[in-house]
Motif scaffolding. Structure first.
Motif, PDB file in Angstrom:
ATOM      1  N   VAL A   1      -1.089  -6.927  -6.291  1.00  0.00           N
ATOM      2  CA  VAL A   1      -0.794  -7.940  -5.277  1.00  0.00           C
ATOM      3  C   VAL A   1      -1.604  -7.682  -4.016  1.00  0.00           C
ATOM      4  CG1 VAL A   1       1.000  -8.896  -3.790  1.00  0.00           C
ATOM      5  CG2 VAL A   1       1.492  -8.417  -6.191  1.00  0.00           C
ATOM      6  N   MET A   2      -1.725  -6.426  -3.605  1.00  0.00           N
ATOM      7  CA  MET A   2      -2.521  -6.081  -2.431  1.00  0.00           C
ATOM      8  C   MET A   2      -3.972  -6.526  -2.608  1.00  0.00           C
ATOM      9  SD  MET A   2      -3.273  -2.294  -0.859  1.00  0.00           S
ATOM     10  CE  MET A   2      -4.634  -1.977  -1.999  1.00  0.00           C
ATOM     11  N   LEU A   3      -4.542  -6.278  -3.777  1.00  0.00           N
ATOM     12  CA  LEU A   3      -5.932  -6.669  -4.032  1.00  0.00           C
ATOM     13  C   LEU A   3      -6.093  -8.186  -4.047  1.00  0.00           C
ATOM     14  CD1 LEU A   3      -6.838  -4.096  -6.830  1.00  0.00           C
ATOM     15  CD2 LEU A   3      -7.782  -4.167  -4.520  1.00  0.00           C
TER      16      LEU A   3
ATOM     17  N   LEU B   1      -3.810   2.413   4.639  1.00  0.00           N
ATOM     18  CA  LEU B   1      -2.736   2.323   3.655  1.00  0.00           C
ATOM     19  C   LEU B   1      -1.337   2.541   4.218  1.00  0.00           C
ATOM     20  CD1 LEU B   1      -4.378   4.373   0.746  1.00  0.00           C
ATOM     21  CD2 LEU B   1      -4.339   1.893   1.017  1.00  0.00           C
ATOM     22  N   TRP B   2      -1.219   3.256   5.324  1.00  0.00           N
ATOM     23  CA  TRP B   2       0.121   3.675   5.731  1.00  0.00           C
ATOM     24  C   TRP B   2       0.751   2.889   6.887  1.00  0.00           C
ATOM     25  CZ3 TRP B   2       2.604   6.076   2.207  1.00  0.00           C
ATOM     26  CH2 TRP B   2       3.872   6.619   2.487  1.00  0.00           C
ATOM     27  N   PRO B   3       0.030   2.513   7.943  1.00  0.00           N
ATOM     28  CA  PRO B   3       0.680   1.793   9.052  1.00  0.00           C
ATOM     29  C   PRO B   3       1.340   0.501   8.575  1.00  0.00           C
ATOM     30  CG  PRO B   3      -1.520   2.519   9.684  1.00  0.00           C
ATOM     31  CD  PRO B   3      -1.406   2.746   8.206  1.00  0.00           C
ATOM     32  N   LEU B   4       2.527   0.236   9.108  1.00  0.00           N
ATOM     33  CA  LEU B   4       3.240  -0.988   8.724  1.00  0.00           C
ATOM     34  C   LEU B   4       2.466  -2.235   9.147  1.00  0.00           C
ATOM     35  CD1 LEU B   4       6.918  -0.009   9.597  1.00  0.00           C
ATOM     36  CD2 LEU B   4       5.835  -0.074   7.351  1.00  0.00           C
ATOM     37  N   SER B   5       1.658  -2.099  10.179  1.00  0.00           N
ATOM     38  CA  SER B   5       0.888  -3.253  10.679  1.00  0.00           C
ATOM     39  C   SER B   5      -0.412  -3.487   9.916  1.00  0.00           C
ATOM     40  CB  SER B   5       0.570  -3.037  12.168  1.00  0.00           C
ATOM     41  OG  SER B   5      -0.184  -1.830  12.345  1.00  0.00           O
TER      42      SER B   5
ATOM     43  N   ALA C   1       0.825  -1.212   0.000  1.00  0.00           N
ATOM     44  CA  ALA C   1       0.000   0.000   0.000  1.00  0.00           C
ATOM     45  C   ALA C   1       0.858   1.260   0.000  1.00  0.00           C
ATOM     46  CB  ALA C   1      -0.939  -0.006   1.204  1.00  0.00           C
ATOM     47  N   ARG C   2       1.893   1.289   0.831  1.00  0.00           N
ATOM     48  CA  ARG C   2       2.779   2.452   0.863  1.00  0.00           C
ATOM     49  C   ARG C   2       3.428   2.689  -0.498  1.00  0.00           C
ATOM     50  NH1 ARG C   2       6.391   3.220   6.288  1.00  0.00           N
ATOM     51  NH2 ARG C   2       4.687   3.676   7.734  1.00  0.00           N
ATOM     52  N   MET C   3       3.879   1.610  -1.106  1.00  0.00           N
ATOM     53  CA  MET C   3       4.565   1.730  -2.393  1.00  0.00           C
ATOM     54  C   MET C   3       3.591   2.203  -3.473  1.00  0.00           C
ATOM     55  SD  MET C   3       7.390  -0.958  -3.578  1.00  0.00           S
ATOM     56  CE  MET C   3       8.589  -0.572  -4.856  1.00  0.00           C
ATOM     57  N   MET C   4       2.370   1.709  -3.421  1.00  0.00           N
ATOM     58  CA  MET C   4       1.354   2.076  -4.398  1.00  0.00           C
ATOM     59  C   MET C   4       1.112   3.586  -4.409  1.00  0.00           C
ATOM     60  SD  MET C   4      -2.650   0.887  -4.253  1.00  0.00           S
ATOM     61  CE  MET C   4      -2.986   1.833  -2.749  1.00  0.00           C
TER      62      MET C   4
ATOM     63  N   GLY D   1      -4.637  13.265  -1.829  1.00  0.00           N
ATOM     64  CA  GLY D   1      -5.930  13.217  -1.155  1.00  0.00           C
ATOM     65  C   GLY D   1      -6.356  11.798  -0.809  1.00  0.00           C
ATOM     66  N   ILE D   2      -6.140  10.867  -1.730  1.00  0.00           N
ATOM     67  CA  ILE D   2      -6.487   9.455  -1.476  1.00  0.00           C
ATOM     68  C   ILE D   2      -5.634   8.904  -0.339  1.00  0.00           C
ATOM     69  CG2 ILE D   2      -6.332   7.122  -2.451  1.00  0.00           C
ATOM     70  CD1 ILE D   2      -7.185   8.400  -5.147  1.00  0.00           C
ATOM     71  N   GLY D   3      -4.331   9.235  -0.348  1.00  0.00           N
ATOM     72  CA  GLY D   3      -3.455   8.763   0.710  1.00  0.00           C
ATOM     73  C   GLY D   3      -3.868   9.280   2.081  1.00  0.00           C
ATOM     74  N   VAL D   4      -4.321  10.533   2.135  1.00  0.00           N
ATOM     75  CA  VAL D   4      -4.753  11.118   3.406  1.00  0.00           C
ATOM     76  C   VAL D   4      -6.100  10.535   3.835  1.00  0.00           C
ATOM     77  CG1 VAL D   4      -5.477  13.264   4.516  1.00  0.00           C
ATOM     78  CG2 VAL D   4      -3.450  13.244   3.048  1.00  0.00           C
ATOM     79  N   ARG D   5      -7.033  10.416   2.877  1.00  0.00           N
ATOM     80  CA  ARG D   5      -8.379   9.935   3.215  1.00  0.00           C
ATOM     81  C   ARG D   5      -8.352   8.514   3.783  1.00  0.00           C
ATOM     82  NH1 ARG D   5     -12.031   7.517   4.507  1.00  0.00           N
ATOM     83  NH2 ARG D   5     -14.226   7.566   3.848  1.00  0.00           N
ATOM     84  N   TRP D   6      -7.531   7.644   3.235  1.00  0.00           N
ATOM     85  CA  TRP D   6      -7.475   6.255   3.698  1.00  0.00           C
ATOM     86  C   TRP D   6      -6.138   5.946   4.376  1.00  0.00           C
ATOM     87  CZ3 TRP D   6     -10.223   7.197  -0.918  1.00  0.00           C
ATOM     88  CH2 TRP D   6     -11.577   6.826  -0.882  1.00  0.00           C
ATOM     89  N   ARG D   7      -5.595   6.941   5.072  1.00  0.00           N
ATOM     90  CA  ARG D   7      -4.282   6.788   5.676  1.00  0.00           C
ATOM     91  C   ARG D   7      -4.234   5.595   6.635  1.00  0.00           C
ATOM     92  NH1 ARG D   7      -1.000   8.020   9.895  1.00  0.00           N
ATOM     93  NH2 ARG D   7       1.081   8.824   9.381  1.00  0.00           N
ATOM     94  N   GLY D   8      -5.289   5.417   7.440  1.00  0.00           N
ATOM     95  CA  GLY D   8      -5.293   4.341   8.424  1.00  0.00           C
ATOM     96  C   GLY D   8      -5.212   2.957   7.820  1.00  0.00           C
TER      97      GLY D   8
END
Length: 417
Positions: free
Chosen positions: A340-342, A407-411, A294-297, A398-405
């Motif tokens: 791959v994520m999907l 897409l971004w946490p390593l866990s 997700a981070r890479m995307m 905007g997409i990265g901020v909206r779904w940050r929870g």
């Protein structure tokens, strides 16, 4: 001392230990080469025969007419086997390219006929990538999936290097009928090799008792209720509408009216973007196990827009080629982790349907192309393309901020290695 090199080679070659992949890779390769050759040959024919950038963008848009029915292909794959559906699709490609070959030989090919056949082809072709990805996920162990997807993408990426150049050279040297005959042979062999892919699909019997509309609703509901999947769908739609038009349907216009070069120059521009994509696919196949999808995307989608914006303002074709290589690299490092994520999240039950819904995002491409076809004559290529890049980059943030929870946490599940 040589251990890193051996590890890199083993990561790249590991997918070929699976028998199905040894058939699928060359089948996808030949099909991809045929597609890329055909896109350039027919696009250049329509542009030179009519001189209309609007008809060129209509031609590009028609190739994606089937995006609205892509979920049906995904459902068919879940019900009857992704291999079987893919074989039928590739047989259709071969039949349609045979028709163009025969019309060209008889000197009855017209831009209208080319557009009609492109429209029929466009009903089927957008789902090809979804079926490929689903087959890889179906036949590949989970710990090899990222590397396998990277290797699998080299088929389409290498085709974008070889196909346009080969198509341009064949048409120049031997004429359109011979070039299309070669395309037909590629499609036919690709179809035959696809018969050796995969195994009987275990989920087909389970799905057979459900209704088609219930199956489709389940797939769409899964995407809507899964934050990382929904974010990926919006991002896929965005890049198809504002990024891909600049390196797909509009490159013939850039070659002829911006850089003032012919078919060979167009081939080198297309190949430059593909070389970057190929490099990205190889890199993913080597470092796949360390990637946070997700981070890479999100990160490399933004980088992609930055590189396209630089490309738009490059003064000469040589500098344009360099920036296209970098744009292609960023594109690959974004879109492969997305797939791959999907696939990881969907599992066997929803795999085909989720990839079918993913293909709906391609509908953004014809919308973007048609809009560009109207805007470029009024505002110019530089202004239109710059607006696409700036808007795309801002909306990616905007997409990265909206779904940050999600897409971004390593866990987060979306960043599972």
């Amino acid at each position: 001392m040589n251990q890193p090199g051996r590890n890199s080679r083993s990561e790249i070659l590991a997918p070929f230990a699976v028998r199905s992949f040894r058939f699928q890779w060359p089948a996808d390769l030949l099909t991809s080469w045929g597609i890329e050759m055909e896109v350039l040959i027919l696009g250049w024919y329509i542009l030179t025969a009519t001189g209309s950038v609007l008809l060129l963008t209509i031609y590009g848009s028609l190739q994606y007419a089937g995006t609205l029915i892509a979920p049906m292909f995904g459902l068919a794959g879940d019900r009857f086997g992704h291999r079987n559906v893919l074989c039928v699709m590739r047989a259709i490609y071969a039949a349609l390219s045979t028709a163009i070959t025969l019309m060209a030989l008889a000197h009855v090919l017209t831009p209208v006929a080319a557009l009609v056949i492109a429209g029929v082809n466009g009903l089927v072709r957008p789902s090809d990538l979804a079926m490929r990805n689903a087959l890889v996920a179906e036949t590949m162990p989970g710990d090899r999936l990222m590397a396998a997807m990277g290797v699998a993408r080299t088929t389409s990426d290498s085709a974008r290097v070889v196909g346009p150049l080969a198509g341009a050279l064949l048409v120049t040297a031997a004429g359109l009928p011979f070039a299309y005959a070669v395309v037909t042979v590629f499609y036919a062999i690709g179809c035959l090799l696809t018969l050796g892919v995969g195994a009987p699909y275990a989920a087909a019997t389970r799905l057979a008792s459900l209704s088609i509309w219930r199956d489709l609703r389940e797939g769409v509901a899964y995407v809507w209720d899964t934050p990382e999947s929904l974010a990926a769908m919006w991002l896929a739609f965005l890049v198809n509408m504002t990024a891909y038009p600049l390196t797909l349907g509009l490159l013939p216009y850039v070659a002829r009216d911006v850089y003032h070069v012919g078919q060979t120059g167009l081939g080198t521009l297309t190949a430059s973007f593909a070389i970057g994509s190929l490099a990205g696919s190889v890199l993913i196949s080597v470092i796949g196990r360390s990637i946070r999808p997700a981070r890479m995307m999100v990160t490399f989608s933004f980088v992609w827009y930055v590189m396209l914006l630089v490309f738009v303002h490059m003064p000469g074709i040589n500098a344009g080629r360099v920036t296209l290589v970098l744009a292609g690299l960023a594109q690959s490092l974004s879109m492969t982790p997305m797939a791959v994520m999907l696939l990881h999240g969907a599992g066997a039950k929803f795999r085909g349907r989720v990839m079918g819904v993913r293909m709906l995002a391609i509908y953004g491409l014809p919308l973007g192309l048609l809009a560009a076809g109207s805007l470029i004559p009024r505002f110019g290529f530089d202004a239109t393309a710059s607006a696409y890049c700036v808007a795309g980059g801002l909306l990616t943030i905007g997409i990265g901020v909206r779904w940050r929870g999600a897409l971004w946490p390593l866990s987060a599940p979306a960043n599972t290695r």
